[in-house]
Motif scaffolding. Structure first.
Motif, PDB file in Angstrom:
ATOM      1  N   UNK A   1      18.535  27.662  28.683  1.00  0.00           N
ATOM      2  CA  UNK A   1      18.641  28.929  29.414  1.00  0.00           C
ATOM      3  C   UNK A   1      17.353  29.745  29.296  1.00  0.00           C
ATOM      4  N   UNK A   2      16.793  29.836  28.093  1.00  0.00           N
ATOM      5  CA  UNK A   2      15.558  30.602  27.900  1.00  0.00           C
ATOM      6  C   UNK A   2      14.394  29.979  28.668  1.00  0.00           C
ATOM      7  N   UNK A   3      14.297  28.670  28.642  1.00  0.00           N
ATOM      8  CA  UNK A   3      13.222  27.998  29.358  1.00  0.00           C
ATOM      9  C   UNK A   3      13.329  28.170  30.862  1.00  0.00           C
ATOM     10  N   UNK A   4      14.533  28.044  31.384  1.00  0.00           N
ATOM     11  CA  UNK A   4      14.744  28.206  32.817  1.00  0.00           C
ATOM     12  C   UNK A   4      14.486  29.647  33.239  1.00  0.00           C
ATOM     13  N   UNK A   5      14.959  30.604  32.439  1.00  0.00           N
ATOM     14  CA  UNK A   5      14.711  32.011  32.733  1.00  0.00           C
ATOM     15  C   UNK A   5      13.216  32.320  32.652  1.00  0.00           C
ATOM     16  N   UNK A   6      12.533  31.771  31.660  1.00  0.00           N
ATOM     17  CA  UNK A   6      11.092  31.979  31.539  1.00  0.00           C
ATOM     18  C   UNK A   6      10.331  31.433  32.732  1.00  0.00           C
TER      19      UNK A   6
END
Length: 58
Positions: A19-24
């Motif tokens: 989730x953090x990678x996709x949001x980033x």
């Protein structure tokens, strides 16, 4: 964004990291897309001037 999620998942990211990678990646595209597009437009105009032989870049 599905391609980024797939790449992160394939590389073994956990749920939170996914989730953090996709949001980033989404945020980088949002904030860097416009300046990068303006750079490409300016650079393309410069190359067109040089190819046409009409003088220095604008």
């Amino acid at each position: 964004m599905p391609i980024y999620a797939a790449i992160f998942a394939f590389s073994g990211a956990s749920g939170g990291a996914l989730m953090r990678g996709t949001l980033g990646a989404a945020l980088m595209m949002l904030f860097l897309g416009r300046p990068y597009g303006r750079f490409l437009i300016g650079y393309g105009g410069c190359l067109a001037c040089l190819r046409a032989g009409i003088g220095p870049c604008r």
